[in-house]
Structure formats: C-alpha cells, structure tokens
Scaffold this motif. Structure first.
Motif, PDB file in Angstrom:
ATOM      1  N   HIS A 213      -6.337   4.916  -5.833  1.00 19.13           N
ATOM      2  CA  HIS A 213      -7.426   5.348  -5.361  1.00 19.13           C
ATOM      3  C   HIS A 213      -7.251   6.800  -4.914  1.00 19.13           C
TER       4      HIS A 213
ATOM      5  N   TRP B  47      -0.570  -1.344 -10.635  1.00 17.95           N
ATOM      6  CA  TRP B  47      -1.116  -0.526  -9.703  1.00 17.95           C
ATOM      7  C   TRP B  47      -2.478   0.191  -9.876  1.00 17.95           C
ATOM      8  N   ARG B  48      -3.086   0.011  -8.804  1.00 18.99           N
ATOM      9  CA  ARG B  48      -4.597   0.777  -8.549  1.00 18.99           C
ATOM     10  C   ARG B  48      -4.507   1.890  -7.642  1.00 18.99           C
TER      11      ARG B  48
ATOM     12  N   HIS C  19      -1.635  -1.098  -4.195  1.00 20.30           N
ATOM     13  CA  HIS C  19      -2.553  -0.132  -4.220  1.00 20.30           C
ATOM     14  C   HIS C  19      -2.023   1.222  -3.699  1.00 20.30           C
TER      15      HIS C  19
ATOM     16  N   TRP D 165       0.391  -5.909   5.242  1.00 18.44           N
ATOM     17  CA  TRP D 165       0.816  -5.337   3.996  1.00 18.44           C
ATOM     18  C   TRP D 165       2.127  -4.683   4.271  1.00 18.44           C
TER      19      TRP D 165
ATOM     20  N   GLY E 264      -8.817   1.963  -9.744  1.00 16.33           N
ATOM     21  CA  GLY E 264      -9.118   2.349  -8.421  1.00 16.33           C
ATOM     22  C   GLY E 264     -10.450   3.109  -8.328  1.00 16.33           C
ATOM     23  N   THR E 265     -10.783   3.562  -6.864  1.00 17.79           N
ATOM     24  CA  THR E 265     -11.883   4.394  -6.506  1.00 17.79           C
ATOM     25  C   THR E 265     -11.609   5.588  -6.289  1.00 17.79           C
TER      26      THR E 265
ATOM     27  N   THR F 136      -6.554   3.280 -13.850  1.00 19.65           N
ATOM     28  CA  THR F 136      -5.987   2.225 -12.806  1.00 19.65           C
ATOM     29  C   THR F 136      -6.897   1.311 -12.432  1.00 19.65           C
TER      30      THR F 136
ATOM     31  N   VAL G 252      -2.978   5.306  -2.360  1.00 19.51           N
ATOM     32  CA  VAL G 252      -4.008   6.183  -2.426  1.00 19.51           C
ATOM     33  C   VAL G 252      -3.300   7.554  -2.350  1.00 19.51           C
TER      34      VAL G 252
ATOM     35  N   LEU H 268       0.993  -1.256  -0.056  1.00 22.30           N
ATOM     36  CA  LEU H 268       0.167  -0.011   0.139  1.00 22.30           C
ATOM     37  C   LEU H 268       0.765   1.156   0.069  1.00 22.30           C
TER      38      LEU H 268
END
Length: 181
Positions: free
Chosen positions: A138, A135-136, A107, A45, A160-161, A158, A109, A11
């Motif tokens: 967010h 990679w996602r 992930h 993680w 993501g959100t 990606t 952020v 993360l």
C-alpha cells in the motif's frame, strides 16, 4: 487456531526520512506510523519498521524485523530526522531480505513524498519478489504534485491500495484514497 492465525499476520511500515521529509510532514508521517502500529497492536500483528533515504535502516529487535515491541516502534516513529535522498529499492530490499515463510502474504505500507533518485527507480526485481511472496504493498504519497506513477504501479501489481496526503485546513493534513491506475 484462530489466535495462532491472527498472530502470524505481519505489517511492514516503510517510511521515507529523506531530506525533504521534515517539519510538519515529518510530524504527520510520525503520527501515521504510530496509528499503523496501534492498529497492528489491537490485531496482535507483528510489525516491521524500516526508515529509508539513500539506504534503509531496519529497526530490529533481537535480530528480527517483525516483532510485537509496539511501544519501542512508536518511540522510533516519533523522532523527527531527515537526511539523504529518496531510494525505494533499499526499503523493499530490506523487507524482502528479512522475510521468512511466516511473513508470507503480509501487508506493507510505503510512505514517501518523492520519486526515487537513488537505486533502481523501476524496482522491477523487487516488484516481482513482492508478488511472488504474496505481499500487498500500500502506498501513501505525501505531497502537492502528481502521485508518482511507480507508486500506482506498486500498489496495482501487488493488490494494494494507493493513498495521497495533502495539506488540509488549519495546518493539518487530509488522507484520501486514489484510484490505482
């Protein structure tokens, strides 16, 4: 094997600390980062933490961006400081420059309250590299105005959100998910 697969998850938290990120917003963002670190700790993680403004400050442990020094990351997140202007390219570049094969498919952020005014505002190269490396991303927009379109684009491209934080009753904040455009 399950434990090994879980421990390889990563993360990355990319936190805007530009001049506008001060006061209650800085305190709330610090609490958000601590909550993300706690969630990563429970799941075992590895976490990477980058603060950004004009540039990016990578918080490394023994030369590595991703590690399990959760208490140290929480302490960093609790500090309140704000300086400089917003640059999305710097933290994304920092993330990509410190990514190895083990961090593929993690992930990230990105927490911000502004639009990029320094660096490449379209971050085309970094968006492509994030996708290629799995990679996602967010995004969390903290503010009263419209969520910048680039944050929706980053999340959409990606997988993501996208979320938004608005001031809530009693001086608190409310986090709501947004539909990715």
């Amino acid at each position: 094997e399950r434990a090994r697969a879980r421990s390889s998850l990563t993360l990355a938290v990319l936190r805007d600390v530009s001049a506008s990120m001060q006061g209650p917003v800085a305190h709330w963002c610090g609490r958000l980062v601590c909550a993300l670190v706690d969630a990563a700790r429970v799941r075992r993680w590895r976490v990477g933490y980058v603060e950004f403004h004009d540039g990016a400050e990578r918080h490394l442990f023994e030369g590595r961006l991703f590690h399990d020094r959760y208490a140290a990351l929480r302490a960093l997140a609790a500090r309140a400081r704000a300086q400089g202007r917003t640059n999305y390219q710097a933290p994304l570049r920092a993330l990509l420059d410190h990514t190895t094969g083990a961090e593929r498919g993690g992930h990230a952020v990105l927490v911000t309250d502004g639009i990029p005014v320094v660096g490449d505002p379209t971050i085309v190269r970094e968006r492509g590299e994030l996708r290629a490396r799995g990679w996602r991303l967010h995004t969390v927009f903290v503010g009263l105005g419209e969520t910048p379109a680039i944050l929706h684009q980053l999340a959409h491209e990606t997988g993501g959100t996208c979320a938004r934080v608005l001031p809530g009753p009693g001086g608190g904040f409310a986090l709501t998910a947004e539909r990715v455009r």
